[in-house]
Design a protein around this motif. Sequence first.
Motif, PDB file in Angstrom:
ATOM      1  N   MET A   1       0.786  -1.059   0.057  1.00 11.69           N
ATOM      2  CA  MET A   1       0.028  -0.101  -0.041  1.00 11.69           C
ATOM      3  C   MET A   1       0.962   1.212  -0.100  1.00 11.69           C
ATOM      4  N   ILE A   2       0.522   2.369  -0.716  1.00 16.27           N
ATOM      5  CA  ILE A   2       1.118   3.571  -0.887  1.00 16.27           C
ATOM      6  C   ILE A   2      -0.050   4.486  -0.474  1.00 16.27           C
ATOM      7  N   ILE A   3       0.325   5.154   0.288  1.00 20.85           N
ATOM      8  CA  ILE A   3      -0.590   6.467   0.627  1.00 20.85           C
ATOM      9  C   ILE A   3      -0.253   7.819  -0.069  1.00 20.85           C
ATOM     10  N   LYS A   4      -1.068   8.744   0.152  1.00 21.24           N
ATOM     11  CA  LYS A   4      -0.836  10.109  -0.184  1.00 21.24           C
ATOM     12  C   LYS A   4      -0.282  10.726   1.191  1.00 21.24           C
ATOM     13  N   LYS A   5       1.141  10.916   1.018  1.00 22.05           N
ATOM     14  CA  LYS A   5       1.908  11.258   2.285  1.00 22.05           C
ATOM     15  C   LYS A   5       1.417  12.528   2.931  1.00 22.05           C
ATOM     16  N   GLU A   6       0.980  13.484   1.965  1.00 24.05           N
ATOM     17  CA  GLU A   6       0.570  14.838   2.599  1.00 24.05           C
ATOM     18  C   GLU A   6      -0.547  14.491   3.384  1.00 24.05           C
ATOM     19  N   LEU A   7      -1.367  13.807   3.190  1.00 21.74           N
ATOM     20  CA  LEU A   7      -2.749  13.694   3.976  1.00 21.74           C
ATOM     21  C   LEU A   7      -2.182  13.147   5.182  1.00 21.74           C
ATOM     22  N   LEU A   8      -1.350  12.135   5.186  1.00 20.47           N
ATOM     23  CA  LEU A   8      -0.899  11.454   6.632  1.00 20.47           C
ATOM     24  C   LEU A   8      -0.325  12.470   7.422  1.00 20.47           C
ATOM     25  N   GLN A   9       0.364  13.325   6.642  1.00 22.76           N
ATOM     26  CA  GLN A   9       1.444  14.292   7.336  1.00 22.76           C
ATOM     27  C   GLN A   9       0.351  15.186   8.098  1.00 22.76           C
ATOM     28  N   ALA A  10      -0.556  15.679   7.316  1.00 21.72           N
ATOM     29  CA  ALA A  10      -1.691  16.531   7.807  1.00 21.72           C
ATOM     30  C   ALA A  10      -2.332  16.085   8.924  1.00 21.72           C
ATOM     31  N   PHE A  11      -2.745  14.733   8.977  1.00 14.93           N
ATOM     32  CA  PHE A  11      -3.415  14.186  10.124  1.00 14.93           C
ATOM     33  C   PHE A  11      -2.640  14.620  11.245  1.00 14.93           C
ATOM     34  N   LEU A  12      -1.155  13.744  11.341  1.00 14.57           N
ATOM     35  CA  LEU A  12      -0.334  14.031  12.336  1.00 14.57           C
ATOM     36  C   LEU A  12      -0.163  15.676  12.890  1.00 14.57           C
ATOM     37  N   ILE A  33       5.497   3.571   9.476  1.00 16.03           N
ATOM     38  CA  ILE A  33       5.017   4.785   9.226  1.00 16.03           C
ATOM     39  C   ILE A  33       5.707   5.853   8.780  1.00 16.03           C
ATOM     40  N   GLN A  34       7.457   5.880   8.707  1.00 18.55           N
ATOM     41  CA  GLN A  34       8.272   6.615   8.266  1.00 18.55           C
ATOM     42  C   GLN A  34       8.339   6.400   6.669  1.00 18.55           C
ATOM     43  N   THR A  35       8.013   5.033   6.441  1.00 13.99           N
ATOM     44  CA  THR A  35       7.993   4.366   5.088  1.00 13.99           C
ATOM     45  C   THR A  35       6.808   5.102   4.323  1.00 13.99           C
ATOM     46  N   LEU A  36       5.641   5.284   4.985  1.00  8.76           N
ATOM     47  CA  LEU A  36       4.469   5.851   4.562  1.00  8.76           C
ATOM     48  C   LEU A  36       4.750   7.282   4.277  1.00  8.76           C
TER      49      LEU A  36
END
Length: 78
Positions: A1-12, A33-36
Amino acid sequence: MIIKKELLQAFLDKYGITAAMLAREIGVDEREIQTLLDGGAVNEATARKFIYYFGADEAIKMIDWAALGKSIPNIGKG
C-alpha cells in the motif's frame, strides 16, 4: 500500500502526534509509518492495520490509488 503522504502528515500535524505515537496506536514499527511518510510502500499486514485504525471510509481517501496503478474503488455508490 502507498498513501498520499501529505494527507498522513496533515493528520499528524492536526492532532499533534508523531510517527512513533501513530505507530504505537496502530501496532506497527515506527519505520513503517516513516516509510509511508516518505512515499514508500508497506506490506499487507501494515496496510490492514492502517485501514483498520483509520476506518475504510477515511483510509480509501488516503491511499494513493494512482501510484498503485488502480482506480479508486466504487464502494457503496450504487
